[in-house]
Design an enzyme around this catalytic site. Structure first.
Site, mmCIF file in Angstrom:
data_model
loop_
_atom_site.group_PDB
_atom_site.id
_atom_site.type_symbol
_atom_site.label_atom_id
_atom_site.label_comp_id
_atom_site.label_asym_id
_atom_site.label_seq_id
_atom_site.Cartn_x
_atom_site.Cartn_y
_atom_site.Cartn_z
ATOM 1 N N GLY A 109 15.071 -6.476 -0.576
ATOM 2 C CA GLY A 109 14.396 -5.517 0.302
ATOM 3 C C GLY A 109 14.931 -4.099 0.192
ATOM 4 O O GLY A 109 15.047 -3.388 1.192
ATOM 5 N N LEU A 110 15.232 -3.685 -1.031
ATOM 6 C CA LEU A 110 15.921 -2.403 -1.204
ATOM 7 C C LEU A 110 15.029 -1.169 -1.172
ATOM 8 O O LEU A 110 15.522 -0.064 -0.977
ATOM 9 C CB LEU A 110 16.647 -2.399 -2.569
ATOM 10 C CG LEU A 110 17.765 -3.419 -2.760
ATOM 11 C CD1 LEU A 110 18.232 -3.398 -4.213
ATOM 12 C CD2 LEU A 110 18.927 -3.105 -1.830
ATOM 13 N N HIS A 134 12.681 1.340 0.216
ATOM 14 C CA HIS A 134 12.081 1.892 1.428
ATOM 15 C C HIS A 134 10.734 2.541 1.080
ATOM 16 O O HIS A 134 10.640 3.313 0.134
ATOM 17 C CB HIS A 134 13.038 2.938 2.022
ATOM 18 C CG HIS A 134 12.549 3.538 3.293
ATOM 19 N ND1 HIS A 134 12.203 2.772 4.386
ATOM 20 C CD2 HIS A 134 12.328 4.824 3.656
ATOM 21 C CE1 HIS A 134 11.796 3.565 5.364
ATOM 22 N NE2 HIS A 134 11.853 4.820 4.935
ATOM 23 N N ASN A 156 8.184 0.799 0.129
ATOM 24 C CA ASN A 156 7.496 -0.178 -0.727
ATOM 25 C C ASN A 156 7.314 -1.433 0.138
ATOM 26 O O ASN A 156 8.271 -2.176 0.382
ATOM 27 C CB ASN A 156 8.382 -0.411 -1.959
ATOM 28 C CG ASN A 156 7.959 -1.590 -2.818
ATOM 29 O OD1 ASN A 156 7.219 -2.455 -2.381
ATOM 30 N ND2 ASN A 156 8.478 -1.616 -4.035
ATOM 31 N N ASN A 208 8.369 3.161 -14.642
ATOM 32 C CA ASN A 208 9.304 4.142 -14.083
ATOM 33 C C ASN A 208 10.442 4.484 -15.038
ATOM 34 O O ASN A 208 11.372 5.198 -14.662
ATOM 35 C CB ASN A 208 9.918 3.617 -12.774
ATOM 36 C CG ASN A 208 8.872 3.230 -11.760
ATOM 37 O OD1 ASN A 208 8.782 2.080 -11.367
ATOM 38 N ND2 ASN A 208 8.060 4.183 -11.342
ATOM 39 N N ARG A 251 18.002 2.285 -8.116
ATOM 40 C CA ARG A 251 17.250 2.713 -9.294
ATOM 41 C C ARG A 251 17.916 3.908 -9.985
ATOM 42 O O ARG A 251 17.721 4.121 -11.188
ATOM 43 C CB ARG A 251 15.804 3.021 -8.909
ATOM 44 C CG ARG A 251 15.114 1.807 -8.264
ATOM 45 C CD ARG A 251 13.677 1.667 -8.646
ATOM 46 N NE ARG A 251 13.504 1.410 -10.063
ATOM 47 C CZ ARG A 251 12.323 1.265 -10.663
ATOM 48 N NH1 ARG A 251 11.216 1.366 -9.970
ATOM 49 N NH2 ARG A 251 12.241 1.033 -11.955
ATOM 50 N N GLU A 299 10.005 9.897 -11.073
ATOM 51 C CA GLU A 299 9.829 8.437 -11.181
ATOM 52 C C GLU A 299 9.005 8.073 -12.410
ATOM 53 O O GLU A 299 8.418 6.986 -12.500
ATOM 54 C CB GLU A 299 9.230 7.879 -9.887
ATOM 55 C CG GLU A 299 10.072 8.223 -8.657
ATOM 56 C CD GLU A 299 10.888 7.075 -8.070
ATOM 57 O OE1 GLU A 299 10.493 5.919 -8.194
ATOM 58 O OE2 GLU A 299 11.956 7.355 -7.477
ATOM 59 N N HIS A 310 3.927 5.234 -5.335
ATOM 60 C CA HIS A 310 3.675 5.891 -6.628
ATOM 61 C C HIS A 310 2.169 6.070 -6.784
ATOM 62 O O HIS A 310 1.391 5.263 -6.254
ATOM 63 C CB HIS A 310 4.145 5.021 -7.807
ATOM 64 C CG HIS A 310 5.624 4.920 -7.959
ATOM 65 N ND1 HIS A 310 6.265 3.731 -8.256
ATOM 66 C CD2 HIS A 310 6.601 5.848 -7.885
ATOM 67 C CE1 HIS A 310 7.554 3.948 -8.351
ATOM 68 N NE2 HIS A 310 7.789 5.218 -8.121
ATOM 69 N N CYS A 322 2.965 -1.614 -13.247
ATOM 70 C CA CYS A 322 4.373 -1.219 -13.079
ATOM 71 C C CYS A 322 5.227 -1.792 -14.189
ATOM 72 O O CYS A 322 6.238 -1.209 -14.576
ATOM 73 C CB CYS A 322 4.950 -1.773 -11.775
ATOM 74 S SG CYS A 322 4.171 -1.195 -10.293
HETATM 75 O O1 SUG Z 1 10.816 1.296 -7.112
HETATM 76 N N1 SUG Z 1 10.809 -2.103 -6.307
HETATM 77 C C1 SUG Z 1 10.309 -1.021 -7.151
HETATM 78 C C2 SUG Z 1 8.899 -1.275 -7.572
HETATM 79 C C3 SUG Z 1 8.455 -0.276 -8.602
HETATM 80 C C4 SUG Z 1 7.020 -0.420 -8.948
HETATM 81 N N2 SUG Z 1 6.693 0.506 -9.959
HETATM 82 C C5 SUG Z 1 5.541 1.214 -10.046
HETATM 83 N N3 SUG Z 1 4.710 1.296 -9.042
HETATM 84 N N4 SUG Z 1 5.314 1.852 -11.123
HETATM 85 C C6 SUG Z 1 10.427 0.321 -6.457
HETATM 86 O O2 SUG Z 1 10.075 0.408 -5.277
HETATM 87 C C7 SUG Z 1 12.535 -3.391 -5.206
HETATM 88 C C8 SUG Z 1 13.808 -3.956 -5.770
HETATM 89 C C9 SUG Z 1 14.640 -4.819 -4.938
HETATM 90 O O3 SUG Z 1 14.428 -4.909 -3.729
HETATM 91 O O4 SUG Z 1 15.552 -5.386 -5.601
HETATM 92 C C10 SUG Z 1 12.101 -2.217 -6.027
HETATM 93 O O5 SUG Z 1 12.935 -1.425 -6.419
#
Ligand code: SUG
Length: 451
Positions: free
Chosen positions: A26-27, A29, A31, A116, A144, A180, A255, A374
């Protein structure tokens, strides 16, 4: 001038392999999927196999498919930089006890979302006739922010030939230049080998005035997009900068590729994609040398909730030799009636080149907010540029079999957040990655290989 002829250019989709530590922490924010699935038990093996199956089915359907390796995780070096010391097992144990959020961040397999990884300009659009790359700084989240260095090494290892490929530095990792990558960049053109117009979509301006989202962060700044365009030598005539609708960001569209996808002259987008839809389309029309084909999905057909939950716009739109296009959607689109109906009645039956739909199950990735688009980085390459790639990174049956066997040999089928401190997991992961770089023949790219 580019040495690529129009007809010899094709788009290669480089998908990111799901790494051995794929988990739900859930890292991310803003998303919605990542936030709501935090704490679930993941299945890294299934995730990697789902990704490989997507790649294989697109390869079998005749599309050029590449593969990019995951990153070294857990990133024990990042924990050391933050003051944890001792043997690796001690660093992991202390982080688990004292800062579990940090341990989770350094274990994320987020590099699977290669949209990304960076921004790419094909050689036909660049003044020096080379393909240009800028790894994204991904500074808006700690987990990230750990990616760009290895991403840069991977891209430089594969696109090594300086005659054809040019690599630029990551933008300064500070909020003003929050970048990104290709998730906020769409190249519109006729055929892939014809000159294109680059649509850069940003969420906020760092140094200017303007509306911003209130609830969730805007991850791309105008200043970052402008800097990437400058690095790649793109002119005003080749670029359009458009602001993403802040209300969409607040609804979970972190995004642009969660609400729009373009390919060739087609721009498939939701009514809520751009703050100023009319100006964006008009500027594209004025700059493109081929007629733009906008395919607009209105709010009354697909609500923001349906768009975000189904990831309809995170589809891949792929060109077929007969001029039609195929839409590759996540299976979640079938589970939302309004979305599935829109695909059938509005997209497939509409007056546009989209002629068929392929449904893919990438659920392990989707639960972290990553759909088919993605998972891939688009690189338009001529035959000559393809031949200049280093390593075994273009998918064929043999590579698919090797990668599948590699996943089955090394990956766990169950990973709970509490397992992340297991020193055995770190060792398994390094052993797998060491073997992978040999399998892909790309040389050393990971910190543990570079000493
Ligand atoms: O950056 N999820 C990614 C998902 C990226 C999707 N990419 C595009 N839309 N192009 C993000 O939000 C969750 C990872 C975690 O909870 O371990 C995460 O980083």
């Amino acid at each position: 001038m580019s040495n690529a002829s129009i007809s010899s250019v094709r788009e290669v989709n480089f998908d990111g392999l799901v790494g051995p530590t794929h988990n739900y922490s859930g890292l991310a924010h803003g998303n919605v999927a990542s936030m709501s699935h935090g704490g679930l038990v993941s299945n890294p093996r299934e995730g990697a196999l789902q990704g490989l199956l997507k790649m294989k089915s697109l390869m079998d359907a005749g599309y050029a498919q590449g593969v990019l390796p995951p990153q070294q995780r857990p990133d024990v070096g990042a924990l050391r930089d933050l003051g944890f010391s001792g043997r690796n097992s001690e660093v992991l144990a202390r982080a688990a006890k004292e800062a579990p959020q940090l341990l989770r961040a350094v274990c994320s397999a987020s590099s699977m979302w290669t949209a990304n990884a960076g921004t790419i300009t094909p050689s036909i659009d660049a003044p020096d006739g080379r393909v240009h790359f800028t790894p994204a700084n991904l500074q808006s989240s700690f987990h990230r922010y750990l990616e760009p260095q290895t991403t840069g090494r991977v891209l430089q290892a594969i696109f090594r030939d300086e005659q054809h490929f040019a690599h630029h530095p990551v933008l300064p990792a500070t909020p003003a230049f929050s970048d990104e990558g290709a998730a906020n960049h769409t190249r519109l053109c006729g055929e892939h080998g014809e000159p294109g117009v680059h649509l850069f979509v940003y969420g906020r301006q760092a140094f200017g005035e303007g509306r911003e989202p209130i609830r969730y962060p805007a991850r791309q700044t105008l200043e970052a997009s402008q800097a990437v365009a400058r690095q790649h030598g793109l002119t005003e005539a080749q670029t359009v900068f458009a602001q993403q609708h802040p209300d969409a960001i607040d609804a979970g569209v972190f995004h642009n590729d969660v609400i729009a996808v373009g390919n060739g002259p087609v721009l498939l987008y939701h009514e809520m994609a751009f703050l100023d839809e009319e100006r964006t389309l008009n500027e594209l029309r004025a700059k493109m040398t081929t007629p733009l084909i906008p395919v607009r999905v209105p709010l009354e057909a697909v609500s923001m909730e349906d768009a975000v939950a189904s990831y309809l716009f995170n589809s891949q739109l792929l060109s077929n030799p007969d001029g039609t296009m195929t839409l590759v959607v996540p299976s979640e689109c079938q589970e939302r009636e309004a979305v599935w109906r829109t695909i059938q009645d509005h997209l497939l039956a509409g007056n546009n080149p989209i002629s068929d739909v392929i449904v893919k199950d990438v659920k392990q990735s989707m639960r972290n907010g990553g759909g088919p688009a993605c998972l891939r980085l688009r690189v338009a390459l001529s035959d000559v540029e393809c031949a200049a790639l280093t390593g075994r990174v273009l998918l064929n049956d043999e590579l698919y079999d090797d990668l599948t066997a590699w996943v089955n040999r090394h990956y766990r089928d169950r990973l709970a957040v509490d397992d992340l401190a297991d020193p055995q997991l770190a060792e398994e992961s390094l052993a797998a990655l060491d073997e992978l770089t040999q399998l892909l023949k790309i040389g050393p790219v990971y910190p543990f290989q570079l000493g």
